[in-house]
Scaffold this motif. Structure first.
Motif, short mmCIF file in Angstrom:
data_model
loop_
_atom_site.label_atom_id
_atom_site.label_comp_id
_atom_site.label_asym_id
_atom_site.label_seq_id
_atom_site.Cartn_x
_atom_site.Cartn_y
_atom_site.Cartn_z
N SER A 57 0.79 -1.22 0.00
CA SER A 57 0.00 0.00 0.00
C SER A 57 0.83 1.28 0.00
O SER A 57 0.30 2.34 -0.26
CB SER A 57 -0.93 0.01 1.22
OG SER A 57 -0.16 -0.05 2.41
N SER A 58 2.12 1.22 0.28
CA SER A 58 2.90 2.46 0.36
C SER A 58 3.70 2.68 -0.92
O SER A 58 3.36 2.13 -1.96
CB SER A 58 3.82 2.40 1.58
OG SER A 58 4.72 1.32 1.46
N ARG A 59 4.74 3.49 -0.83
CA ARG A 59 5.54 3.86 -2.01
C ARG A 59 7.01 3.60 -1.74
O ARG A 59 7.44 3.54 -0.60
CB ARG A 59 5.33 5.34 -2.30
CG ARG A 59 3.92 5.70 -2.65
CD ARG A 59 3.68 7.19 -2.62
NE ARG A 59 4.53 7.93 -3.54
CZ ARG A 59 4.53 9.24 -3.64
NH1 ARG A 59 3.73 9.96 -2.89
NH2 ARG A 59 5.32 9.84 -4.50
N THR A 60 7.80 3.47 -2.82
CA THR A 60 9.25 3.36 -2.72
C THR A 60 9.90 4.08 -3.89
O THR A 60 9.29 4.24 -4.94
CB THR A 60 9.69 1.87 -2.65
OG1 THR A 60 11.03 1.82 -2.20
CG2 THR A 60 9.57 1.18 -3.97
N PHE A 93 10.62 -13.87 -3.45
CA PHE A 93 9.71 -13.61 -4.57
C PHE A 93 8.56 -12.71 -4.12
O PHE A 93 8.22 -11.74 -4.82
CB PHE A 93 9.16 -14.93 -5.12
CG PHE A 93 8.14 -14.73 -6.20
CD1 PHE A 93 8.53 -14.37 -7.48
CD2 PHE A 93 6.79 -14.88 -5.93
CE1 PHE A 93 7.58 -14.16 -8.48
CE2 PHE A 93 5.84 -14.68 -6.91
CZ PHE A 93 6.24 -14.32 -8.19
N LEU A 94 7.98 -12.99 -2.97
CA LEU A 94 6.88 -12.16 -2.46
C LEU A 94 7.35 -10.74 -2.15
O LEU A 94 6.63 -9.77 -2.43
CB LEU A 94 6.26 -12.80 -1.22
CG LEU A 94 5.50 -14.10 -1.44
CD1 LEU A 94 5.06 -14.70 -0.12
CD2 LEU A 94 4.31 -13.88 -2.36
N SER A 95 8.55 -10.60 -1.61
CA SER A 95 9.05 -9.26 -1.32
C SER A 95 9.33 -8.49 -2.61
O SER A 95 9.14 -7.27 -2.67
CB SER A 95 10.30 -9.32 -0.44
OG SER A 95 11.37 -9.90 -1.13
N MET A 96 9.75 -9.19 -3.66
CA MET A 96 9.97 -8.53 -4.95
C MET A 96 8.63 -8.06 -5.54
O MET A 96 8.55 -6.98 -6.12
CB MET A 96 10.69 -9.48 -5.91
CG MET A 96 11.23 -8.81 -7.13
SD MET A 96 12.49 -7.61 -6.69
CE MET A 96 12.15 -6.38 -7.91
N THR A 111 7.72 -4.08 -6.12
CA THR A 111 7.29 -3.68 -7.47
C THR A 111 5.99 -2.89 -7.39
O THR A 111 5.84 -1.85 -8.04
CB THR A 111 7.13 -4.91 -8.37
OG1 THR A 111 8.39 -5.59 -8.44
CG2 THR A 111 6.67 -4.53 -9.76
N VAL A 112 5.05 -3.37 -6.60
CA VAL A 112 3.78 -2.66 -6.43
C VAL A 112 4.02 -1.31 -5.78
O VAL A 112 3.45 -0.29 -6.22
CB VAL A 112 2.78 -3.51 -5.60
CG1 VAL A 112 1.58 -2.70 -5.19
CG2 VAL A 112 2.36 -4.73 -6.40
N GLU A 169 0.61 4.82 -10.22
CA GLU A 169 -0.04 3.78 -11.02
C GLU A 169 -0.58 2.71 -10.09
O GLU A 169 -0.07 2.51 -8.99
CB GLU A 169 0.96 3.14 -12.00
CG GLU A 169 1.48 4.06 -13.07
CD GLU A 169 0.49 4.31 -14.18
OE1 GLU A 169 -0.53 3.61 -14.27
OE2 GLU A 169 0.75 5.23 -14.99
N SER A 170 -1.57 2.00 -10.56
CA SER A 170 -2.14 0.90 -9.78
C SER A 170 -1.15 -0.26 -9.73
O SER A 170 -0.41 -0.52 -10.69
CB SER A 170 -3.44 0.44 -10.43
OG SER A 170 -3.89 -0.75 -9.82
N GLY A 171 -1.16 -0.98 -8.63
CA GLY A 171 -0.32 -2.15 -8.49
C GLY A 171 -0.70 -3.27 -9.45
O GLY A 171 0.10 -4.17 -9.72
N LYS A 172 -1.90 -3.20 -9.99
CA LYS A 172 -2.34 -4.21 -10.95
C LYS A 172 -1.50 -4.18 -12.22
O LYS A 172 -1.45 -5.16 -12.95
CB LYS A 172 -3.81 -4.00 -11.30
CG LYS A 172 -4.74 -4.25 -10.12
CD LYS A 172 -6.16 -3.92 -10.47
CE LYS A 172 -7.04 -4.04 -9.24
NZ LYS A 172 -8.39 -3.59 -9.49
#
Length: 133
Positions: free
Chosen positions: A19-22, A74-77, A81-82, A90-93
């Protein structure tokens, strides 16, 4: 904070943060370190699989830990990315662009462009605090 301690902090605390940003910089640094870890884990898992298929014994506890770490990385990647897409507003989708060729160009453009300055609909600007998020 060193890059590697920030990497493991991100791996431990932000694997399920969608839900956040990087920032772009932290996305690229994290991706590079994660890629090296992926390669080491894949090689080790393949070697264990070869040993198992040759009848030289079963999987050890350590092999199961490596498989778990591979899935965790893999999950953290996916999560980072999201969060990077969120920084570009942009949407994480859009991360499905990794598997859908029709979305891949928009995905690559969104990952590479500069993030939104200031707050956006996905949260506060990550550049205002610490770039290693």
């Amino acid at each position: 904070m060193s890059i590697f301690s920030a990497f493991f902090r991100t791996l431990a605390k932000q694997t399920f943060d969608y839900s956040s940003r990087t920032t772009r910089r932290w996305f690229y640094v994290f991706s590079a370190i994660n890629l090296i870890l992926f390669i080491v884990l894949i090689r080790s898992i393949i070697m264990a699989s070869i040993k198992f298929s040759d009848g030289m014994g079963g999987f050890s506890i350590l092999d199961y830990v490596k498989i778990f770490l591979f899935i965790w990385c893999f999950l953290s990647m996916c999560a980072i990315t999201v969060r990077r897409l969120h920084d570009a507003n942009e949407s994480g989708k859009l991360a499905w662009g990794l598997v859908n060729p029709l979305l891949s160009f928009k995905y690559m453009f969104a990952i590479g462009r500069a993030g939104t300055k200031g707050d956006n609909r996905f949260g506060n600007d990550p550049r205002e605090s610490n770039w290693m998020q």
